[in-house]
Design a protein around this motif. Structure first.
Motif, short mmCIF file in Angstrom:
data_model
loop_
_atom_site.label_atom_id
_atom_site.label_comp_id
_atom_site.label_asym_id
_atom_site.label_seq_id
_atom_site.Cartn_x
_atom_site.Cartn_y
_atom_site.Cartn_z
N ALA A 2 56.74 1.62 52.80
CA ALA A 2 58.03 0.94 52.70
C ALA A 2 58.45 0.38 54.06
O ALA A 2 58.17 0.97 55.11
CB ALA A 2 59.07 1.92 52.18
N ASP A 3 59.13 -0.75 54.01
CA ASP A 3 59.64 -1.38 55.23
C ASP A 3 60.94 -0.67 55.62
O ASP A 3 61.98 -0.88 54.99
CB ASP A 3 59.88 -2.86 54.98
N ARG A 4 60.92 0.17 56.64
CA ARG A 4 62.08 0.96 57.01
C ARG A 4 63.22 0.12 57.56
O ARG A 4 64.36 0.58 57.59
CB ARG A 4 61.68 2.04 58.02
N LEU A 5 62.93 -1.10 58.00
CA LEU A 5 63.98 -1.98 58.52
C LEU A 5 64.37 -3.08 57.53
O LEU A 5 65.12 -3.99 57.88
CB LEU A 5 63.53 -2.61 59.85
N GLY A 6 63.87 -2.97 56.31
CA GLY A 6 64.17 -3.98 55.31
C GLY A 6 65.65 -4.11 55.03
O GLY A 6 66.20 -5.22 54.97
N PRO A 18 74.11 -11.75 67.55
CA PRO A 18 73.31 -11.46 68.75
C PRO A 18 72.50 -10.17 68.65
O PRO A 18 71.74 -9.85 69.55
CB PRO A 18 74.37 -11.35 69.85
N GLU A 19 72.63 -9.47 67.53
CA GLU A 19 71.90 -8.22 67.36
C GLU A 19 70.40 -8.49 67.29
O GLU A 19 69.96 -9.54 66.80
CB GLU A 19 72.35 -7.52 66.07
N PRO A 20 69.59 -7.55 67.73
CA PRO A 20 68.14 -7.73 67.59
C PRO A 20 67.72 -7.67 66.12
O PRO A 20 68.11 -6.76 65.39
CB PRO A 20 67.56 -6.55 68.38
N VAL A 21 66.96 -8.66 65.68
CA VAL A 21 66.46 -8.70 64.29
C VAL A 21 64.95 -8.94 64.37
O VAL A 21 64.48 -10.08 64.27
CB VAL A 21 67.15 -9.80 63.47
N PRO A 22 64.17 -7.89 64.54
CA PRO A 22 62.72 -8.06 64.67
C PRO A 22 62.07 -8.48 63.37
O PRO A 22 62.56 -8.17 62.28
CB PRO A 22 62.25 -6.67 65.11
N GLU A 23 60.96 -9.20 63.49
CA GLU A 23 60.19 -9.58 62.32
C GLU A 23 59.51 -8.35 61.72
O GLU A 23 59.29 -7.34 62.39
CB GLU A 23 59.13 -10.61 62.70
N GLN A 24 59.20 -8.45 60.43
CA GLN A 24 58.51 -7.34 59.80
C GLN A 24 57.12 -7.18 60.42
O GLN A 24 56.42 -8.14 60.69
CB GLN A 24 58.40 -7.57 58.30
N GLY A 25 56.74 -5.94 60.65
CA GLY A 25 55.46 -5.65 61.25
C GLY A 25 55.37 -4.18 61.62
O GLY A 25 56.26 -3.38 61.28
N PRO A 26 54.31 -3.79 62.29
CA PRO A 26 54.16 -2.39 62.68
C PRO A 26 55.32 -1.93 63.55
O PRO A 26 55.83 -2.67 64.41
CB PRO A 26 52.85 -2.38 63.46
N LEU A 27 55.78 -0.72 63.33
CA LEU A 27 56.87 -0.17 64.13
C LEU A 27 56.33 0.30 65.47
O LEU A 27 55.19 0.76 65.58
CB LEU A 27 57.52 1.00 63.38
N PRO A 28 57.16 0.21 66.52
CA PRO A 28 56.70 0.67 67.83
C PRO A 28 56.54 2.19 67.84
O PRO A 28 57.16 2.91 67.06
CB PRO A 28 57.84 0.23 68.76
N GLU A 29 55.70 2.64 68.72
CA GLU A 29 55.49 4.08 68.87
C GLU A 29 56.19 4.55 70.15
O GLU A 29 55.85 4.11 71.24
CB GLU A 29 54.00 4.40 68.94
N ASP A 54 60.24 8.09 64.58
CA ASP A 54 59.16 7.38 63.90
C ASP A 54 59.31 5.86 63.97
O ASP A 54 59.15 5.14 62.98
CB ASP A 54 59.05 7.82 62.44
N GLY A 55 59.66 5.35 65.14
CA GLY A 55 59.70 3.91 65.35
C GLY A 55 60.99 3.21 65.00
O GLY A 55 61.07 1.98 65.13
N VAL A 56 62.02 3.95 64.56
CA VAL A 56 63.32 3.36 64.26
C VAL A 56 64.42 4.25 64.84
O VAL A 56 64.16 5.35 65.32
CB VAL A 56 63.54 3.20 62.73
N LEU A 57 65.63 3.76 64.76
CA LEU A 57 66.80 4.56 65.13
C LEU A 57 67.47 5.01 63.83
O LEU A 57 68.06 4.20 63.11
CB LEU A 57 67.78 3.74 65.97
N VAL A 58 67.34 6.29 63.52
CA VAL A 58 68.04 6.85 62.36
C VAL A 58 69.53 6.90 62.73
O VAL A 58 69.89 7.36 63.83
CB VAL A 58 67.50 8.24 62.01
N SER A 59 70.40 6.43 61.84
CA SER A 59 71.77 6.14 62.23
C SER A 59 72.82 6.75 61.32
O SER A 59 72.62 6.85 60.10
CB SER A 59 71.97 4.61 62.28
N THR A 79 73.78 5.67 57.61
CA THR A 79 73.63 4.24 57.40
C THR A 79 72.15 3.85 57.51
O THR A 79 71.29 4.70 57.66
CB THR A 79 74.46 3.44 58.44
N GLU A 80 71.86 2.55 57.41
CA GLU A 80 70.48 2.10 57.43
C GLU A 80 69.83 2.33 58.79
O GLU A 80 70.51 2.34 59.83
CB GLU A 80 70.40 0.61 57.05
N ASP A 81 68.52 2.50 58.79
CA ASP A 81 67.78 2.61 60.04
C ASP A 81 67.92 1.31 60.84
O ASP A 81 67.98 0.21 60.27
CB ASP A 81 66.29 2.86 59.77
#
Length: 322
Positions: A2-6, A18-29, A54-59, A79-81
């Protein structure tokens, strides 16, 4: 997978925010040890609490911020990651966009994980403003609780007073004989109100202790500062302004025994100036203030002894008509 940032991406348009909106792809480690707390002046003031995992900010959104005493639990709305890049984001989200309003970094640092499970997250924070052991656990739906597990940050903190009766000036015809021992303010001729701001909309009470309407936005302007203010509501209708002339409590410290001069100094440091509230000026020349009050059509001035506490029997406030 699943796309955790979807969900995050679906709520934002990089052309408008102005918020960061990265393209879908592998999450950083990363190292799963970064946290950030952002003060978010959206439709309702809150603090966004984010933990790298795990590559996101749990919020979570915290309406009252992080608790500093284990006796007081705070709501934490899951809220969403968010992307890891959000850990450094501060700025203005345009009105009309999701989460529109100002975002400030309130604190950030590293954390250690003691337990990370579906129904319990135990961590140790190492920040500039927040440190110690905390636990988060769900209660119903997206609602969680954040609880401090360590002793209080300030064991000797004073509780916020809940029913302050304002000091009232005694009417006098002349200026004090020892003029240099007093500070001088305009008597605004308005409604006296005590304001209570506790990380959210301010609450107001009048001289009788009855609830009154507080100026919208004042509590939010104070952000995480917890304060009790004394002042007068002047003007009428849309032109009403709360003129603030005393500070009685600030961030766990009662100031009633502090001299008027020191309370005014602390009040000035808060920099309270907004569309419906202002820090009232104070002067050292009673004669000049009296003349200015006469020219402006004000009812008088108030002389306040510089070294006196906030106490009806000792404050020595004098209302002098123009």
């Amino acid at each position: 997978m699943a796309d955790r940032l979807g969900t995050y991406r679906s709520k934002r348009d990089s052309r408008r925010t102005p918020e960061p909106v990265p393209e879908q792809g592998p999450l950083p480690e990363g190292r799963d040890d970064t946290f950030v707390i952002q003060e978010h002046h959206a439709r309702r003031l809150h603090w966004d609490f984010r933990l790298e995992r795990d590559g996101v900010l749990v919020s979570w959104a915290l309406p009252k911020g992080v608790p500093d005493d284990p006796k007081t639990n705070h709501l934490a709305v899951h809220t969403e990651d968010h992307p890891l890049e959000y850990a450094s984001f501060a700025g203005e989200i345009p009105a009309g966009e999701y989460g529109g309003g100002q975002v400030k970094i309130w604190d950030r640092g590293t954390y250690e994980t003691e337990k990370w499970a579906e129904r319990e997250v135990k961590i140790v924070l190492h920040g500039e403003r927040v440190s110690g052991r905390y636990v988060l656990f769900p209660t119903k739906g997206k609602n969680w609780i954040i609880h401090r597990m360590d002793p209080p940050v300030s064991p000797d903190a004073d509780p916020m007073p809940g029913d302050v009766r304002p000091v009232l000036p005694a009417e006098r015809k002349r200026l004090p004989q020892r003029k240099d021992e007093y500070g001088y303010e305009f008597a605004w001729g308005g409604r006296r109100l005590i304001m209570y701001a506790d990380r959210g909309p301010a609450q107001a009470r009048d001289v009788n202790g009855d609830q009154a309407r507080a100026p919208r936005g004042l509590g939010e302007a104070l952000g995480s500062r917890r304060a009790v203010l004394d002042g007068e509501m002047t003007g009428t209708g849309a032109d009403e302004t709360y003129m603030i002339f005393d500070l009685l409590y600030l961030d766990g410290r009662a100031l009633f025994d502090e001299p008027y001069e020191r309370r005014r100094e602390l009040l000035g440091e808060l920099g309270l100036s907004g569309p419906r509230w202002q820090t009232a000026p104070s002067f050292d020349d009673g004669g000049a203030v009296r003349e200015a009050a006469r020219e402006q059509g004000l009812p008088g001035i108030v002389a306040k002894r510089l070294d006196a506490p906030y106490d009806q029997a000792k404050a020595d406030w004098r209302l002098i008509a123009v």
